[in-house]
Each structure stands twice: as structure tokens, then as C-alpha cells.
Design a protein around this motif. Sequence first.
Motif, short mmCIF file in Angstrom:
data_model
loop_
_atom_site.label_atom_id
_atom_site.label_comp_id
_atom_site.label_asym_id
_atom_site.label_seq_id
_atom_site.Cartn_x
_atom_site.Cartn_y
_atom_site.Cartn_z
N PHE A 105 11.13 -1.26 4.79
CA PHE A 105 11.15 -1.77 3.60
C PHE A 105 12.27 -3.01 3.43
N ALA A 134 7.37 2.79 8.69
CA ALA A 134 7.11 1.40 7.90
C ALA A 134 8.66 1.03 7.63
N THR A 175 4.13 -2.18 7.70
CA THR A 175 3.62 -0.86 8.22
C THR A 175 3.92 -0.78 9.66
N LEU A 192 7.27 -4.87 2.17
CA LEU A 192 6.98 -3.59 3.05
C LEU A 192 6.09 -4.13 4.24
N SER A 249 -2.98 -0.03 -1.00
CA SER A 249 -1.69 0.78 -0.74
C SER A 249 -2.17 2.43 -0.79
#
Length: 339
Positions: free
Chosen positions: A281, A279, A210, A208, A113
Motif C-alpha cells: 500500500f 500486497a 497486489t 495498492l 476489489s
Amino acid sequence: MKRIGFLSFGHWTPHPQSATRSASDTLLQSIDLAVAAEEVGADGAYFRVHHFAQQLASPFPLLAAVGARTSRIEIGTGVIDMRYENPLYMAEDAGAADLISGGRLQLGISRGSPEQVVEGYRYFDHHPREGESDADMARRHTARFLEVLSGEGFARPSPRPMFPNPPGLLRVEPHSEGLRERIWWGAGSRATAEWAAGQGMNLMSSTLLTEDAGVPFHVLQAEQIRRFRAAWQEAGHGFEPRTSVSRSIFPLVSAQDHRYFGLEQRSSDQVGMLEGGRAIFGKTYAAEPDELVRQLQQDEAVAEADTLLLTVPNQLGVDYNAHVLRSVVQDVAPALGWR
């Protein structure tokens, strides 16, 4: 049955309201929480790995300790940043932890990350080769790690060894049979999930992604899982893969739950920027058990995955997090058909 485990980021801070004010607090409470998780019927204890931060970092001493204190639950990571790893030394550590636990290690690895420091892996003396990105380097380390886990000999023995050698080339020891099939790749996109399938690694997907495809997070994540399985079938590996998703889930069954997480009842997916790209979430689930059941029934990715990792607020202490795990395992999971 859907496996349910916890995922701890292992934060600590010297704040009077934090139950983990030091690294020692976090490490010892992580072991205690794993023991408590086993007692309430959970299936796994997983730990996040971050370097240069007041969070859990080197995972193998912790995993070995958890393995020695428990007897049933899976132990694992979610995930180890392979930019920082020496593949052979890591194979030794992983083999030892797996043997101590009796073959319960489920090791999540990935490119990693966003970091606390600029190119932190260079301080660990890992440098991309000419023309390589840091992600390329992580995949190179991963390829070597997977090769070593196969157990095949590759090192030429000394003609004058300190101790007698078995015949042939030597392998890294200790070797734990079967560990190669319990390696997971933390995939942040549909493409990396397909790549992981090609490499014969299980899929670990988090809260998450991307990429943003203009659909709800759980829908995109479910597509990621389906693409992974299709790529796995095409690759023709000789064992069945596993898939996991992570969720923040808090049954509101006490006044304390409402104080901590009552406002999260209005939580929703969020879209933002991460390392220069969009991204998405996933939301936090917080509601009374009956409402949680209704909401989770609509989560396509949770339905697709065989393993659910509950992200826990470790700074609230072992007792509270054991309470959350018990609430999910005993109050929510049976109504969803997971138990």
C-alpha cells in the motif's frame, strides 16, 4: 500538463461528525464537489464503486448528473467491478452518460476489489461458467463490453419492428463515438497492466498493488507503467494510451489541515496480506507545500503517469475537500511543473 482529478469512495455513516450521513448526502455532495473541483481548476471527478456497502455503487446516474452540471472536467470511475455487470446494459448506460457530458467520460473498470459479502456478484445473477474463476468472468464481461462499444451491429432485427430499423444488424444505442478509447483497466500488478495494454485499455493504477517486489511502492508502480507502455507499443494500437496513479496528498496550510492530517507526516508504505497474497500500500503525503513538492519530486510513478487522482475524504464535506484540491492545484502543482 499533468491532469489532476479527485477520486471519491463515497462513504456515508450516520455519525454526528460525518458530513455525509446518508446515501442522499453522498450523492448530492459528490455532484457539488465535482462542480467545485472544476471551479478551482482540477481536471477530473472520479468515483469508486462498491456493492453492498454504505458507499457509492451504481455510478451512471451520478456520472450523468455530474456531466450535466459541469462543462470541462473529465468524469469517471475508479473502478467498476466487472463481475457484477451486464455488458450490454452497461454499454447503454455508459453511452448515455458520455453523450450527456459531451464526450468527457473516462471509465475505469476492473475485476474488482475484496467484497463486502461472499460472492456478491451471484446475487446480481452473474455466475462463472464451468472452469471459470470470478476473475475470468470479469474479463469475459469486459471483452463483451469492449466489443459492443465498437459500434458494430450484431443483433438481428425483427421483421415486424415497433419502429423502422436502419439497414443491417443493429447495435446497442445510444452509441457514443470515441468512448471505446476512454476505457481504463484498474491493474493491481505488472502482469495485469501488460494484459490491459494488449486489450487496448488505458492504465489506472491505485495506492495498492497486489504484489511485493521488495522495492518502494512508487518504484514498483513506475515499473508497472513502463511495462504497460512497452506492451502497448508491441500491440500496435492506433491511439496513444493514458496512465493514472492515485495518491492521498494533503497540503498542510491551515490549522484544520494539521488537526486532520498532521500525524500522517510520518506515513510510509505498508505491506500486508490481501486475499491470501502479499500486497503493498502506498503512503499518504501530508506536509507543508514546499516539503510536499520535494517529496513528490521523488515519486517515480507520479512522474511517469499523465494523470494524478487525489483520494479525498468525502465525509469531511465539500468545502474542505475543495480546499484540499485548490491547495494541490494552485500551491503544489505549479512548483512541480504540472501547471
